[in-house]
Design a protein around this motif. Sequence first.
Motif, PDB file in Angstrom:
ATOM      1  N   GLU A 149      -6.378  12.349  -0.818  1.00  0.00           N
ATOM      2  CA  GLU A 149      -5.214  11.928   0.122  1.00  0.00           C
ATOM      3  C   GLU A 149      -5.374  10.582   0.802  1.00  0.00           C
ATOM      4  OE1 GLU A 149      -1.921  12.199   3.122  1.00  0.00           O
ATOM      5  OE2 GLU A 149      -2.586  13.369   1.100  1.00  0.00           O
ATOM      6  N   VAL A 150      -6.771  10.020   0.814  1.00  0.00           N
ATOM      7  CA  VAL A 150      -6.989   8.636   1.417  1.00  0.00           C
ATOM      8  C   VAL A 150      -6.274   7.822   0.279  1.00  0.00           C
ATOM      9  CG1 VAL A 150      -8.701   6.889   1.738  1.00  0.00           C
ATOM     10  CG2 VAL A 150      -8.879   9.184   2.675  1.00  0.00           C
ATOM     11  N   ARG A 151      -6.520   8.014  -1.226  1.00  0.00           N
ATOM     12  CA  ARG A 151      -5.803   7.263  -2.223  1.00  0.00           C
ATOM     13  C   ARG A 151      -4.297   7.176  -1.830  1.00  0.00           C
ATOM     14  NH1 ARG A 151      -7.645   9.716  -6.200  1.00  0.00           N
ATOM     15  NH2 ARG A 151      -9.545   8.469  -6.451  1.00  0.00           N
ATOM     16  N   ARG A 152      -3.826   8.391  -1.855  1.00  0.00           N
ATOM     17  CA  ARG A 152      -2.310   8.522  -1.625  1.00  0.00           C
ATOM     18  C   ARG A 152      -1.880   7.548  -0.495  1.00  0.00           C
ATOM     19  NH1 ARG A 152       2.072  11.058   0.487  1.00  0.00           N
ATOM     20  NH2 ARG A 152       0.870  12.037   2.503  1.00  0.00           N
ATOM     21  N   GLN A 153      -2.550   7.663   0.649  1.00  0.00           N
ATOM     22  CA  GLN A 153      -2.212   6.892   1.913  1.00  0.00           C
ATOM     23  C   GLN A 153      -2.140   5.352   1.726  1.00  0.00           C
ATOM     24  OE1 GLN A 153      -0.554   7.828   4.403  1.00  0.00           O
ATOM     25  NE2 GLN A 153      -0.682  10.208   4.546  1.00  0.00           N
ATOM     26  N   ARG A 154      -3.488   5.118   1.195  1.00  0.00           N
ATOM     27  CA  ARG A 154      -3.641   3.757   0.722  1.00  0.00           C
ATOM     28  C   ARG A 154      -2.553   3.235  -0.070  1.00  0.00           C
ATOM     29  NH1 ARG A 154      -5.885   1.164  -3.285  1.00  0.00           N
ATOM     30  NH2 ARG A 154      -6.955   3.249  -4.281  1.00  0.00           N
ATOM     31  N   ASP A 155      -2.104   3.763  -1.447  1.00  0.00           N
ATOM     32  CA  ASP A 155      -1.090   3.635  -2.036  1.00  0.00           C
ATOM     33  C   ASP A 155       0.376   3.370  -1.571  1.00  0.00           C
ATOM     34  OD1 ASP A 155      -2.781   3.424  -4.192  1.00  0.00           O
ATOM     35  OD2 ASP A 155      -2.361   5.410  -5.069  1.00  0.00           O
ATOM     36  N   LEU A 156       0.479   4.196  -0.474  1.00  0.00           N
ATOM     37  CA  LEU A 156       1.766   4.126   0.213  1.00  0.00           C
ATOM     38  C   LEU A 156       1.750   2.895   1.117  1.00  0.00           C
ATOM     39  CD1 LEU A 156       2.374   7.970   1.563  1.00  0.00           C
ATOM     40  CD2 LEU A 156       3.639   6.455  -0.206  1.00  0.00           C
ATOM     41  N   ALA A 157       0.470   2.487   1.784  1.00  0.00           N
ATOM     42  CA  ALA A 157       0.277   1.117   2.470  1.00  0.00           C
ATOM     43  C   ALA A 157       0.529  -0.059   1.422  1.00  0.00           C
ATOM     44  CB  ALA A 157      -0.925   1.241   3.162  1.00  0.00           C
ATOM     45  N   GLY A 158       0.228   0.155   0.259  1.00  0.00           N
ATOM     46  CA  GLY A 158       0.335  -1.110  -0.761  1.00  0.00           C
ATOM     47  C   GLY A 158      -0.917  -1.884  -0.627  1.00  0.00           C
ATOM     48  N   ILE A 159      -1.973  -1.445  -0.321  1.00  0.00           N
ATOM     49  CA  ILE A 159      -3.196  -2.353  -0.183  1.00  0.00           C
ATOM     50  C   ILE A 159      -4.352  -1.721  -1.116  1.00  0.00           C
ATOM     51  CG2 ILE A 159      -2.674  -2.715   2.341  1.00  0.00           C
ATOM     52  CD1 ILE A 159      -4.636  -1.009   3.115  1.00  0.00           C
ATOM     53  N   GLN A 186      -8.530  -1.035  -2.160  1.00  0.00           N
ATOM     54  CA  GLN A 186      -9.541  -0.450  -1.474  1.00  0.00           C
ATOM     55  C   GLN A 186     -10.374  -1.577  -0.759  1.00  0.00           C
ATOM     56  OE1 GLN A 186     -12.264   1.140  -4.374  1.00  0.00           O
ATOM     57  NE2 GLN A 186     -10.776   3.139  -4.699  1.00  0.00           N
ATOM     58  N   THR A 187     -10.388  -3.046  -1.261  1.00  0.00           N
ATOM     59  CA  THR A 187     -11.063  -4.099  -0.499  1.00  0.00           C
ATOM     60  C   THR A 187     -10.341  -4.306   0.645  1.00  0.00           C
ATOM     61  OG1 THR A 187     -11.812  -5.064  -2.678  1.00  0.00           O
ATOM     62  CG2 THR A 187     -11.595  -6.347  -0.679  1.00  0.00           C
ATOM     63  N   GLN A 188      -8.877  -4.286   0.653  1.00  0.00           N
ATOM     64  CA  GLN A 188      -8.374  -4.673   1.900  1.00  0.00           C
ATOM     65  C   GLN A 188      -8.459  -3.511   2.997  1.00  0.00           C
ATOM     66  OE1 GLN A 188      -4.330  -5.195  -0.406  1.00  0.00           O
ATOM     67  NE2 GLN A 188      -4.379  -7.221   0.073  1.00  0.00           N
ATOM     68  N   LEU A 189      -8.242  -2.232   2.536  1.00  0.00           N
ATOM     69  CA  LEU A 189      -8.427  -1.230   3.338  1.00  0.00           C
ATOM     70  C   LEU A 189      -9.887  -1.296   4.176  1.00  0.00           C
ATOM     71  CD1 LEU A 189      -7.931   1.482   4.638  1.00  0.00           C
ATOM     72  CD2 LEU A 189      -8.545   2.577   2.653  1.00  0.00           C
ATOM     73  N   GLY A 190     -10.963  -1.731   3.302  1.00  0.00           N
ATOM     74  CA  GLY A 190     -12.198  -1.943   3.721  1.00  0.00           C
ATOM     75  C   GLY A 190     -12.346  -2.998   4.808  1.00  0.00           C
ATOM     76  N   ARG A 191     -11.481  -3.968   4.766  1.00  0.00           N
ATOM     77  CA  ARG A 191     -11.653  -5.218   5.676  1.00  0.00           C
ATOM     78  C   ARG A 191     -10.983  -4.447   6.822  1.00  0.00           C
ATOM     79  NH1 ARG A 191      -9.662  -9.746   1.404  1.00  0.00           N
ATOM     80  NH2 ARG A 191     -11.834 -10.136   0.472  1.00  0.00           N
ATOM     81  N   ARG A 192      -9.625  -3.825   6.789  1.00  0.00           N
ATOM     82  CA  ARG A 192      -9.082  -3.574   7.948  1.00  0.00           C
ATOM     83  C   ARG A 192      -9.932  -2.329   8.810  1.00  0.00           C
ATOM     84  NH1 ARG A 192      -2.803  -2.025   6.436  1.00  0.00           N
ATOM     85  NH2 ARG A 192      -2.175  -4.240   5.298  1.00  0.00           N
ATOM     86  N   ALA A 193     -10.467  -1.596   8.214  1.00  0.00           N
ATOM     87  CA  ALA A 193     -11.628  -0.487   8.646  1.00  0.00           C
ATOM     88  C   ALA A 193     -13.033  -0.967   8.987  1.00  0.00           C
ATOM     89  CB  ALA A 193     -11.518   0.749   8.041  1.00  0.00           C
ATOM     90  N   ASN A 194     -13.350  -2.019   8.492  1.00  0.00           N
ATOM     91  CA  ASN A 194     -14.670  -2.614   8.698  1.00  0.00           C
ATOM     92  C   ASN A 194     -15.697  -1.909   8.015  1.00  0.00           C
ATOM     93  OD1 ASN A 194     -16.433  -4.683   9.633  1.00  0.00           O
ATOM     94  ND2 ASN A 194     -16.966  -3.233  11.449  1.00  0.00           N
ATOM     95  N   LEU A 195     -15.381  -1.429   6.662  1.00  0.00           N
ATOM     96  CA  LEU A 195     -16.081  -0.641   5.908  1.00  0.00           C
ATOM     97  C   LEU A 195     -16.172  -1.256   4.325  1.00  0.00           C
ATOM     98  CD1 LEU A 195     -14.555   2.639   6.689  1.00  0.00           C
ATOM     99  CD2 LEU A 195     -16.634   1.943   7.375  1.00  0.00           C
ATOM    100  N   SER A 196     -17.138  -0.992   3.624  1.00  0.00           N
ATOM    101  CA  SER A 196     -17.290  -1.982   2.315  1.00  0.00           C
ATOM    102  C   SER A 196     -16.096  -1.163   1.449  1.00  0.00           C
ATOM    103  CB  SER A 196     -18.647  -1.638   1.813  1.00  0.00           C
ATOM    104  OG  SER A 196     -18.847  -0.211   1.477  1.00  0.00           O
ATOM    105  N   GLN A 197     -15.845  -1.974   0.450  1.00  0.00           N
ATOM    106  CA  GLN A 197     -15.015  -1.351  -0.911  1.00  0.00           C
ATOM    107  C   GLN A 197     -15.730  -0.355  -1.547  1.00  0.00           C
ATOM    108  OE1 GLN A 197     -15.572  -2.035  -4.336  1.00  0.00           O
ATOM    109  NE2 GLN A 197     -13.959  -0.557  -4.582  1.00  0.00           N
ATOM    110  N   ALA A 198     -17.156  -0.344  -1.731  1.00  0.00           N
ATOM    111  CA  ALA A 198     -17.856   0.652  -2.399  1.00  0.00           C
ATOM    112  C   ALA A 198     -17.618   1.844  -1.661  1.00  0.00           C
ATOM    113  CB  ALA A 198     -19.041   0.338  -2.732  1.00  0.00           C
ATOM    114  N   PHE A 199     -17.655   1.908  -0.200  1.00  0.00           N
ATOM    115  CA  PHE A 199     -17.543   3.107   0.527  1.00  0.00           C
ATOM    116  C   PHE A 199     -16.181   3.634   0.392  1.00  0.00           C
ATOM    117  CE2 PHE A 199     -16.929   5.426   4.567  1.00  0.00           C
ATOM    118  CZ  PHE A 199     -18.042   6.014   4.762  1.00  0.00           C
ATOM    119  N   ILE A 200     -15.253   2.939   0.327  1.00  0.00           N
ATOM    120  CA  ILE A 200     -13.708   3.448   0.209  1.00  0.00           C
ATOM    121  C   ILE A 200     -13.715   4.003  -1.080  1.00  0.00           C
ATOM    122  CG2 ILE A 200     -11.301   2.917   0.301  1.00  0.00           C
ATOM    123  CD1 ILE A 200     -12.432   2.743   3.098  1.00  0.00           C
TER     124      ILE A 200
END
Length: 272
Positions: free
Chosen positions: A15-25, A27-41
């Motif tokens: 579901e996280v992947r689906r929502q990220r795909d819908l947002a068009g970003i 993993q790295t971009q999501l990590g930056r927005r959430a202040n989390l690492s790309q590896a964690f995402i």
Amino acid sequence: MVLSPQLARKRFGNEVRRQRDLAGITQTQLGRRANLSQAFIGAIERGEKAPKRDKVVLVDAALNTKESLLSLWDSLFSPNGLSAYYRDIAVLEREASEIREYRLCALPGLLQTEEYARAFIRVGRPAASSEQVEEAVRARIGRQSVLDAEKSHTIYALVLDEAVLRHVVGDPEIMARQLERLLAVARQPNVSVQVIPYGTRNHPGLDGSFLLITVPERGQVVYTETRASGTPVEDSATTNDYARVFGDLRGAALPGEASQDYIRKIMEEYAR
């Protein structure tokens, strides 16, 4: 249905992947927005890691899912209706010889009526399904057996700020019935309820609610929480400090009978 931890992680990651795909970003971009690492995402999306609830809050906000991810996390990792961070505290409540609680804004779950709990949970979790809300209500009401006057030996002392009585949860009719319930419990021999009225000078509890639990052979545990997480602490310096504050709160509050009269007056205002 309760899923295995592995399947729960996989479903949440998908579901996280689906929502990220819908947002068009990415993993790295999501990590930056959430202040989390790309590896964690990436680990979340692959189902390798179940994030803590406070991290889900960050991801949910970064993807603007309006708490749908948070609701999914609660249903997958808290299938009994209790937040994952509260489960251990619920166990301590059942083992406690004494519970001291201070509430600044809302009534504690141990005293809520079903309709108050339902309205409170619905406002706090607008994206939750009706089934998830009802599950949370059942879990909250189920905890209340620790105060059963016929079966429980737990001493419960509650101090409320007047704001707890004035914040309208649901509607005035719900509030009137909730305060009637509060008065009924306050009359039990193992329960004391006190109110700190508006206008009290040098109010010692303006920095937030807390729960102080005494467990035989373990000692005191103080618990505080935010919307996203809860923190139990057993350090003696901390628990002693909170015990001192609770004593100050009781000193600032109206005595028991006067508090019941005060609650009754507000209940009658709601019932008009």
